[in-house]
Scaffold this motif. Structure first.
Motif, mmCIF file in Angstrom:
data_model
loop_
_atom_site.group_PDB
_atom_site.id
_atom_site.type_symbol
_atom_site.label_atom_id
_atom_site.label_comp_id
_atom_site.label_asym_id
_atom_site.label_seq_id
_atom_site.Cartn_x
_atom_site.Cartn_y
_atom_site.Cartn_z
ATOM 1 N N ALA A 1 0.922 -1.242 0.229
ATOM 2 C CA ALA A 1 0.118 0.025 -0.002
ATOM 3 C C ALA A 1 0.712 1.295 0.136
ATOM 4 O O ALA A 1 0.275 2.295 -0.209
ATOM 5 C CB ALA A 1 -0.809 -0.005 1.160
ATOM 6 N N GLY A 2 2.190 1.174 0.210
ATOM 7 C CA GLY A 2 2.845 2.353 0.165
ATOM 8 C C GLY A 2 3.336 2.737 -1.370
ATOM 9 O O GLY A 2 4.006 3.689 -1.420
ATOM 10 N N ASP A 3 2.779 1.905 -2.316
ATOM 11 C CA ASP A 3 3.337 2.313 -3.836
ATOM 12 C C ASP A 3 2.961 3.860 -3.956
ATOM 13 O O ASP A 3 2.085 4.415 -3.920
ATOM 14 C CB ASP A 3 2.601 1.450 -4.640
ATOM 15 C CG ASP A 3 3.111 1.520 -6.032
ATOM 16 O OD1 ASP A 3 3.926 2.389 -6.271
ATOM 17 O OD2 ASP A 3 2.681 0.790 -7.060
ATOM 18 N N LEU A 4 4.240 4.697 -4.294
ATOM 19 C CA LEU A 4 4.032 5.836 -4.631
ATOM 20 C C LEU A 4 3.722 6.378 -5.875
ATOM 21 O O LEU A 4 3.654 7.446 -6.367
ATOM 22 C CB LEU A 4 5.485 6.529 -4.293
ATOM 23 C CG LEU A 4 6.059 6.401 -2.830
ATOM 24 C CD1 LEU A 4 7.733 6.867 -2.925
ATOM 25 C CD2 LEU A 4 5.340 7.297 -2.075
ATOM 26 N N ARG A 5 3.351 5.218 -6.851
ATOM 27 C CA ARG A 5 2.686 5.833 -7.930
ATOM 28 C C ARG A 5 1.163 5.921 -8.202
ATOM 29 O O ARG A 5 0.394 6.570 -8.959
ATOM 30 C CB ARG A 5 2.818 4.759 -9.033
ATOM 31 C CG ARG A 5 4.431 4.799 -9.562
ATOM 32 C CD ARG A 5 4.625 3.649 -10.574
ATOM 33 N NE ARG A 5 4.157 2.362 -10.037
ATOM 34 C CZ ARG A 5 4.203 1.166 -10.760
ATOM 35 N NH1 ARG A 5 5.079 1.024 -11.701
ATOM 36 N NH2 ARG A 5 3.703 0.021 -10.096
ATOM 37 N N ARG A 6 0.610 5.764 -6.635
ATOM 38 C CA ARG A 6 -0.773 6.245 -6.268
ATOM 39 C C ARG A 6 -0.437 7.543 -5.547
ATOM 40 O O ARG A 6 0.592 7.867 -5.150
ATOM 41 C CB ARG A 6 -1.203 5.302 -5.360
ATOM 42 C CG ARG A 6 -1.809 4.027 -6.253
ATOM 43 C CD ARG A 6 -2.149 2.975 -5.185
ATOM 44 N NE ARG A 6 -2.703 3.372 -4.024
ATOM 45 C CZ ARG A 6 -2.920 2.487 -2.792
ATOM 46 N NH1 ARG A 6 -2.203 1.324 -2.683
ATOM 47 N NH2 ARG A 6 -3.621 3.006 -1.821
ATOM 48 N N ALA A 7 -1.608 8.486 -5.706
ATOM 49 C CA ALA A 7 -1.436 9.599 -5.163
ATOM 50 C C ALA A 7 -1.981 9.836 -3.702
ATOM 51 O O ALA A 7 -1.943 10.770 -3.301
ATOM 52 C CB ALA A 7 -2.034 10.712 -5.991
#
Lengths: 422, 546
Positions: free
Chosen positions: A133-139
């Motif tokens: 859930a840390g994926d930085l391609r989500r805003a």
């Protein structure tokens, strides 16, 4: 001790090789040197984060990028191992992680971009579900949470960096709470926190304290990777529910709970499923007769013991595991005693900057197309010995963020070759 | 217009400058110390830390030896907590050494150095690591280890309590004059570039190897020869006591037990500029080979790093007037010698005799200022205050030993596990404006000096720059990277064995766990284009590169 196949190593390459052999219903002994690279160098499995050590842009599709690298650099270890080994090994590993009770996600077609403890985006391929859930391609906005008195995750530092380096989003805040029952003036480690998180009451109270400081819609919460040690999956799911926000973990320096979970679970699963494991037994000295290795020696419990196998996988991950031995001038391998490199001045092994491309990281065995350790003319040192992991010459996993993928590909390929040769 | 006005400006924050500042403060003279780097970041902090009994100098330099004896005894009274009474052995390993022995014994007698010949068997019983080459052993109980960082800090803190001021990272760029009198100094903050001026009645140039460069700003010559010395740090002590070769002082003939480590020292090579200190492999090799002649285990012990310091050897040949001089240091009265009123230089010397050097130069300056108060630094303990520095020697005990079955004395958190540094040991320094870099924190706490060379504590320290200092992320990350780079510069010269394995753990954590190399790239900071941050990395004038 006699066996069909022997795998020597303490990292992901060795585990991959041992598992691949076990899955083919062949007898395998795993000789573990003790201090393991898995514990120091792994939290996620990075296949190819950057095309080269100087590249600024992360790789988006590591599978395709490795394919390109194989085409362009036929002597690169990835090319020696081959794309099928990376794909086969990855598929096997994901299945194995599930079977061993670890929930991981990822595919070779896509890197995720996860924040590190310094707040730096880092491309990784396979990651624990608790980090995804840390994926930085989500805003979605991020709240980073630390604990008073816990020094190995500083949400203030991570947030300060992430605000600058995160392109997709920009809302990052930092909070700290007091971990229930922990005194900020007394020593506690990641492991102490992880053990406490296995207690339901502790989790509930942490969630309460955090919720009081978190506000905003669509927020996700980043924590140091301390959400449980042996029952981490259950702890993670329960804590996320209790908190009411998506949660992700961020790996920390040793003692790294994220690394311990991986290390302990896979090792134990191998043992539980019948693989004999020599614990804390550094191996050295291969005996080669008529082009074949007839035995290696390992030091266990104060004595030397020979292991006689029909084929061997040498998968000592890197210097950390003792894959190579550096004297003042000569670098030798521990099995064949060959001089891998000679340096008139030891500092030649290093770049001037700690952040430069390090010559020492590139040292290792030259290998044949079948991953046999080779002499300088390219002939194998022994027909039935195969190398995996960082002991192979010619790549620096730190600069390209490719340690895990390389371990899987070479470990898997070496296992296949060893089984064919045994 | 000056920003500040004082009695005396002391230039140089090494042991001499710090000693001068304290001496001035104790005589009631208002003073400001300016240092272009951190305190003890030049010669003092890069010494091997041997508190000389005088044995090393007693044959060739009797006066220096006598001063060492006297000052050693004084320091044991006034700077108790910065000294470990290790004692020392002088050992002979060759025929030539044996020939040196009678002169050595006679020198000790003349200098008043306590020296006892003991049998090799007895010496080896006390120091089992003494090599089989050792043929004779002398016991000199007054050798010791002097912690150079804490010595300087203790002096400046004592002076601060008496009203003196300390400005670090402040470089002297010029002087103001009225006729033939120096009336002030012009200063520049080496990090911000901000310029300030201080008006004063006198200036003391206590910059050691940099003395000539400072004096040149006033058109005055001070002939100091910068002589480089390379040292190697081993990860444990090897011996309880300092081990010296009993011979004419040469390269690699001292092994100093310094807290948790042993320091092999040192070489001697003239350099063109005090900041040109390349570490050559031959020097490192020689330290290890020579050390191994005296002690077993030198070649197999883990070498953690190498470092280079610079001695300020004073060229006595050309100086014959205008100074009160002893054999090994000199007070240069520029009023008498050069007609420049208000400037005095103190040159040469060594850390062991820093107090005496300070006393001599302040005697002269106080007289000129018309201050009649006598020097009291030989009598009043430096830590004459309930001072946390007193506690530094006893850190392990302070941490508390965990007792099973008892809640008493639980362990405190550690910032640096290698050197047992607690967050509260570092916290005051984050509030001190004199502390600008993580290297400065290291000098004051020892964080980052152990086997892992800051692999773990650099992150924790950087985090504190954000929480305790209010730095932004890029400044803190930059500081973390600088700290790791500085450690790396020493590690890469001993890159073999366990230290190589350790280095891989460290770089693995920084690159693979934190992705720190990319964080620097994000901030537009590539190693090859990196702006120098520390004075020691500032460009050296082309003519000095030689």
């Amino acid at each position: 001790m006699k066996t069909d196949l022997a795998v020597v190593g303490g990292g992901l390459a060795a585990l991959t090789a041992a598992r691949a052999i076990q899955r083919s219903d062949r007898e395998v002994v795993l000789v573990w040197p003790g201090l393991s690279s898995l514990y120091f160098l792994y939290a996620t499995i990075d296949v190819l984060g950057y095309a080269d050590a100087g590249a600024a842009e992360p790789v988006d599709d590591p599978g395709a990028a490795v394919a390109g690298l194989i085409k362009d650099q036929p002597s690169h270890p990835y090319a020696r191992a081959g794309r099928p080994a990376l794909e086969g090994g990855t598929k096997m590993l994901l299945e194995w992680l599930r079977e061993a009770g670890l929930v991981w996600e990822g595919t070779l077609a896509r890197n995720v971009l996860l924040p590190t403890a310094t707040g730096t985006p880092k491309p990784s391929c396979l990651v624990p579900a608790s980090m995804a859930a840390g994926d930085l391609r989500r805003a979605d906005p991020i709240v980073l949470c630390g604990f008073h008195g816990y020094q190995d995750f500083a949400p203030e530092l991570a947030a300060a960096n992430l605000r600058r380096s995160w392109r997709t989003g920009n809302q990052v805040s930092a909070i700290r709470i007091a971990a229930p029952g922990f005194d900020a003036d007394r020593l506690f480690t990641s492991i102490d926190l992880a053990r406490s998180f296995e207690d339901r009451g502790f989790r509930a109270e942490v969630a309460n304290r955090m919720r009081r400081q978190i506000s905003g819609d669509g927020v996700r919460v980043g924590l140091p990777a301390v959400l449980g040690l042996t029952r981490a999956e259950e702890v993670y799911a329960d804590f996320e529910t209790a908190l009411g926000y998506p949660v992700f973990e961020i790996p920390t320096v040793p003692p790294s709970v994220a690394a311990l979970r991986l290390f302990d679970r896979l090792r134990k699963h191998l043992q539980e499923t019948g693989v004999e494991l020599f614990w804390n037994a550094p191996a050295h000295a291969a005996t080669v007769t008529e082009g074949r290795c007839t035995r290696i020696l390992l030091k266990s419990a104060g004595r030397e013991q020979p292991i006689e196998a029909r084929a061997y996988v040498l998968a000592l991950e890197d210097w950390v595991d003792g894959a190579l031995r550096a004297g003042v001038h000569l670098v030798r391998d521990p099995f064949f005693g060959r001089v891998i490199a000679e340096h008139a001045v030891p500092s030649q092994r290093t770049a001037e900057s700690i952040f430069g491309v390090q010559p020492y990281a590139q040292l290792g065995y030259p290998v044949t197309d079948r991953l046999q350790p080779a002499d300088e003319t390219g002939r194998p040192l022994a027909d039935n010995v195969f190398v995996a992991g960082g002991a192979i010459a010619g790549y620096d996993p730190s600069g390209t963020k490719s340690r895990g993928g390389m371990a899987i590909a070479t470990g898997y390929r070496a296992a296949m070759e060893a089984m064919a040769a045994a | 217009m000056p920003d500040l006005s004082t009695g005396v400006v002391v230039i140089g924050g090494g042991s001499t400058g710090a000693g001068v500042l304290r001496d001035l403060a104790m005589r009631g003279i208002d003073a400001v110390l300016v240092e272009k780097g951190d305190l003890a970041s030049g010669t003092t902090g890069r010494s091997h830390g041997l508190l000389h009994s005088g044995g090393r100098y007693c044959v060739n330099d009797l006066q220096a030896a006598i001063e060492c004896v006297e000052e050693g005894r004084i320091l044991r009274k006034i700077a108790r907590t910065t000294i470990e009474d290790t004692g020392g052995y002088f050992v002979s390993v060759t025929d030539e050494d044996r020939e040196w022995e009678p002169r050595f014994v006679e020198g000790c007698r003349q200098a008043g150095i306590t020296c006892e010949r003991i049998s090799v068997e007895e010496a080896r019983r006390r120091e089992p690591a003494l090599s089989r080459h050792v043929r004779t052993a002398f016991w000199l109980p007054e050798d010791g280890h002097l912690d150079p960082f804490f010595l300087v800090l203790a002096n400046t803190e004592s002076a601060r309590r008496r009203g003196a001021r300390v400005m670090t990272y402040t470089e002297v760029v010029g002087f103001s004059r009225a006729g033939d009198r120096v009336t002030g100094v012009r200063l520049r903050d080496v990090m911000s570039g901000a310029e300030t001026a201080i008006a004063c009645q006198a200036v003391i140039n206590a910059t050691g190897a940099w003395s000539g460069l400072v004096a040149r700003l006033l058109g005055v010559e001070v002939r100091v020869v910068p002589v480089k010395g390379v040292m190697v740090v081993l990860s444990h002590r090897l011996a309880h006591a300092a081990i010296n070769r009993c011979h004419k002082p040469g390269d690699g003939d001292i092994v100093v037990p310094a807290l948790s480590v042993a320091i092999l020292g040192t070489t001697s090579a003239k350099v063109p500029h005090p900041e040109v200190l390349p570490i050559e492999w031959d020097e490192v090799r020689r330290m290890i080979e020579e050390g191994a002649l005296m002690l077993d285990g030198v070649t197999t012990a883990r070498a953690m790093r190498a470092y280079a310091g610079v001695r300020p050897l004073y060229d006595l040949g050309a100086e014959a007037e205008g100074r009160e001089m002893s054999r090994n240091f000199a007070v240069i009265d520029h009023e008498v010698r050069d007609g420049v009123k208000g400037l005095t230089s103190i040159v040469g010397g060594k850390v062991t005799t820093y107090r005496l050097m300070a006393e001599r130069v302040v005697d002269l300056v106080a007289r000129r200022l018309g201050v009649g108060n006598p020097c009291t630094t030989a009598d009043v303990p430096i830590s004459d205050h309930d001072d946390s520095l007193d506690q530094l020697r006893h850190r392990p005990a302070q941490l508390g030993v965990p007792k099973p079955h008892s809640g008493e004395h639980p362990l405190e958190p550690l910032l640096c596990e290698c050197e047992m540094v607690r967050p509260r040991d570092a916290a005051p320094w984050f509030a001190d404006p004199a502390v600008r870099t993580l290297e400065d924190v290291r000098r004051r706490t020892r964080a980052g000096m152990g086997p892992c060379q800051a692999a773990i504590c650099s992150y924790r320290l950087a985090a504190r720059l954000v929480t305790d200092r209010g730095l932004d992320g890029s400044q803190a990350t930059r500081a973390m990277a600088d700290f790791l780079e500085t450690r790396w510069r020493g590690v890469r010269h001993v890159f073999w064995g366990s230290q190589l394995r350790q280095a891989q753990v460290g770089t693995g954590l920084q690159m693979e766990l934190f992705n720190l190399d990319r964080q620097l790239a994000i901030d537009g900071d590539r190693p090859e284009t990196r702006e120098p941050r520390l004075p020691s990395r500032r460009p050296v004038p082309a003519e000095a590169r030689g």
